[in-house]
Design a protein around this motif. Sequence first.
Motif, PDB file in Angstrom:
ATOM      1  N   ALA A  86       0.796  -0.983   0.356  1.00 54.01           N
ATOM      2  CA  ALA A  86      -0.122  -0.248   0.133  1.00 54.01           C
ATOM      3  C   ALA A  86       0.962   0.976  -0.134  1.00 54.01           C
ATOM      4  O   ALA A  86       0.789   1.823  -0.619  1.00 54.01           O
ATOM      5  N   SER A  87       1.892   1.504   0.654  1.00 51.88           N
ATOM      6  CA  SER A  87       2.782   2.214   1.209  1.00 51.88           C
ATOM      7  C   SER A  87       3.274   2.952   0.115  1.00 51.88           C
ATOM      8  O   SER A  87       3.857   3.932  -0.750  1.00 51.88           O
ATOM      9  N   TRP A  88       3.728   1.863  -1.429  1.00 44.85           N
ATOM     10  CA  TRP A  88       4.846   1.561  -3.177  1.00 44.85           C
ATOM     11  C   TRP A  88       3.515   2.861  -3.643  1.00 44.85           C
ATOM     12  O   TRP A  88       4.275   2.746  -4.573  1.00 44.85           O
ATOM     13  N   LYS A  89       2.542   2.336  -3.079  1.00 51.47           N
ATOM     14  CA  LYS A  89       1.882   3.322  -4.294  1.00 51.47           C
ATOM     15  C   LYS A  89       1.507   4.638  -4.392  1.00 51.47           C
ATOM     16  O   LYS A  89       0.890   5.184  -5.077  1.00 51.47           O
ATOM     17  N   ILE A  90       2.198   5.294  -3.540  1.00 48.55           N
ATOM     18  CA  ILE A  90       1.675   7.209  -2.644  1.00 48.55           C
ATOM     19  C   ILE A  90       2.857   7.488  -4.183  1.00 48.55           C
ATOM     20  O   ILE A  90       4.025   7.565  -4.420  1.00 48.55           O
ATOM     21  N   THR A  91       1.475   8.305  -4.425  1.00 49.12           N
ATOM     22  CA  THR A  91       2.613   9.025  -5.727  1.00 49.12           C
ATOM     23  C   THR A  91       2.990  10.439  -5.537  1.00 49.12           C
ATOM     24  O   THR A  91       3.856  11.226  -5.641  1.00 49.12           O
ATOM     25  N   ASN A  92       1.782  11.249  -5.040  1.00 49.94           N
ATOM     26  CA  ASN A  92       1.987  12.868  -5.339  1.00 49.94           C
ATOM     27  C   ASN A  92       0.496  12.935  -3.471  1.00 49.94           C
ATOM     28  O   ASN A  92      -0.051  11.995  -3.446  1.00 49.94           O
ATOM     29  N   VAL A  93       1.435  13.704  -2.797  1.00 55.21           N
ATOM     30  CA  VAL A  93       1.189  14.174  -1.661  1.00 55.21           C
ATOM     31  C   VAL A  93       1.052  15.668  -1.410  1.00 55.21           C
ATOM     32  O   VAL A  93       1.951  16.277  -2.132  1.00 55.21           O
ATOM     33  N   ASP A  94      -0.063  16.567  -0.949  1.00 54.16           N
ATOM     34  CA  ASP A  94      -0.283  17.579  -0.650  1.00 54.16           C
ATOM     35  C   ASP A  94       0.700  18.049   0.900  1.00 54.16           C
ATOM     36  O   ASP A  94       0.760  17.742   1.355  1.00 54.16           O
ATOM     37  N   THR A  95       0.486  19.406   1.105  1.00 48.67           N
ATOM     38  CA  THR A  95       1.416  19.790   2.816  1.00 48.67           C
ATOM     39  C   THR A  95       0.850  19.663   3.845  1.00 48.67           C
ATOM     40  O   THR A  95       1.438  18.669   4.251  1.00 48.67           O
ATOM     41  N   ILE A  96      -0.556  19.060   3.902  1.00 54.52           N
ATOM     42  CA  ILE A  96      -1.149  18.768   4.827  1.00 54.52           C
ATOM     43  C   ILE A  96      -0.615  17.150   5.148  1.00 54.52           C
ATOM     44  O   ILE A  96      -0.761  16.632   5.791  1.00 54.52           O
ATOM     45  N   THR A  97      -1.224  16.500   3.486  1.00 55.64           N
ATOM     46  CA  THR A  97      -1.067  14.652   3.994  1.00 55.64           C
ATOM     47  C   THR A  97       0.694  14.357   4.112  1.00 55.64           C
ATOM     48  O   THR A  97       0.964  13.619   5.166  1.00 55.64           O
ATOM     49  N   TRP A  98       1.516  15.693   3.562  1.00 53.68           N
ATOM     50  CA  TRP A  98       2.959  15.325   4.298  1.00 53.68           C
ATOM     51  C   TRP A  98       3.237  15.614   5.565  1.00 53.68           C
ATOM     52  O   TRP A  98       4.112  14.676   5.917  1.00 53.68           O
ATOM     53  N   ALA A  99       3.241  16.690   5.958  1.00 49.40           N
ATOM     54  CA  ALA A  99       3.102  16.619   7.678  1.00 49.40           C
ATOM     55  C   ALA A  99       2.228  15.767   7.884  1.00 49.40           C
ATOM     56  O   ALA A  99       2.944  15.513   9.270  1.00 49.40           O
ATOM     57  N   GLN A 100       1.067  15.296   7.568  1.00 52.58           N
ATOM     58  CA  GLN A 100       0.460  13.850   8.862  1.00 52.58           C
ATOM     59  C   GLN A 100       1.490  12.574   8.373  1.00 52.58           C
ATOM     60  O   GLN A 100       1.688  11.968   9.207  1.00 52.58           O
ATOM     61  N   PHE A 101       2.426  12.406   7.209  1.00 56.33           N
ATOM     62  CA  PHE A 101       3.473  10.858   7.359  1.00 56.33           C
ATOM     63  C   PHE A 101       4.395  11.683   7.916  1.00 56.33           C
ATOM     64  O   PHE A 101       4.834  10.909   8.854  1.00 56.33           O
ATOM     65  N   ASN A 102       4.783  12.557   8.362  1.00 56.07           N
ATOM     66  CA  ASN A 102       5.482  12.915   8.962  1.00 56.07           C
ATOM     67  C   ASN A 102       5.729  12.999  10.260  1.00 56.07           C
ATOM     68  O   ASN A 102       6.563  11.933  11.315  1.00 56.07           O
ATOM     69  N   ASP A 103       4.486  13.332  10.824  1.00 56.32           N
ATOM     70  CA  ASP A 103       3.685  13.016  12.080  1.00 56.32           C
ATOM     71  C   ASP A 103       3.369  11.607  12.165  1.00 56.32           C
ATOM     72  O   ASP A 103       3.801  11.275  13.908  1.00 56.32           O
ATOM     73  N   GLU A 104       3.031  11.422  11.659  1.00 62.94           N
ATOM     74  CA  GLU A 104       2.590   9.461  11.711  1.00 62.94           C
ATOM     75  C   GLU A 104       4.241   8.791  11.896  1.00 62.94           C
ATOM     76  O   GLU A 104       4.517   8.430  12.851  1.00 62.94           O
ATOM     77  N   LEU A 105       4.973   9.249  11.508  1.00 59.38           N
ATOM     78  CA  LEU A 105       6.654   8.273  11.385  1.00 59.38           C
ATOM     79  C   LEU A 105       6.682   8.130  13.338  1.00 59.38           C
ATOM     80  O   LEU A 105       7.251   8.124  13.915  1.00 59.38           O
ATOM     81  N   GLN A 106       6.945   9.561  13.370  1.00 56.48           N
ATOM     82  CA  GLN A 106       7.631  10.465  14.673  1.00 56.48           C
ATOM     83  C   GLN A 106       6.635   9.379  16.027  1.00 56.48           C
ATOM     84  O   GLN A 106       7.281   9.173  16.404  1.00 56.48           O
TER      85      GLN A 106
END
Length: 157
Positions: A86-106
């Motif tokens: 599933a994660s490998w299907k990610i192609t484009n992220v907007d600013t909000i989604t990018w921040a969410q990815f980083n927050d969830e990783l943390q």
Amino acid sequence: MDNPMLVAVRTLLKETFDGPEENASWYTEAKPGSGLFGTLDKISAEDASISVNGTTIAAQTDHARYYLWVANSDLNEEEPSKDWKASWKITNVDTITWAQFNDELQQEYATLLKKIDSLDSLDERTSTVLLGTIAHSAYHLGSIRQMIKAIKALSQT
């Protein structure tokens, strides 16, 4: 925490994610910002969405987060349904989604550190999960750093 192996695991995970301490490093560059979080902080959502060799930094980041989630589940003796692709299907992220990815990783990283702090000893399975997490996370840190170089080269042409 008295177990030397747990101390070492924590040290290497912190270097991978937070970066090395005080200009000393076991394997990353011995300078601030060379861990995964410092590296990702310098990436825009736009750059995280650029495909390099068939994947994006956004996909690499979400995959690293997913791996930590699986490791945390394993350490809690949970067996969730997994979808590694599933994660490998990610192609484009907007600013909000990018921040969410980083927050969830943390968040997953913080959960892992809390689990490590709660351990007194290591069995073979726990050792394997923790050592695999170091190796896997370090691999993706290296991949992302190489992708950044490729993206910078593209922008200069």
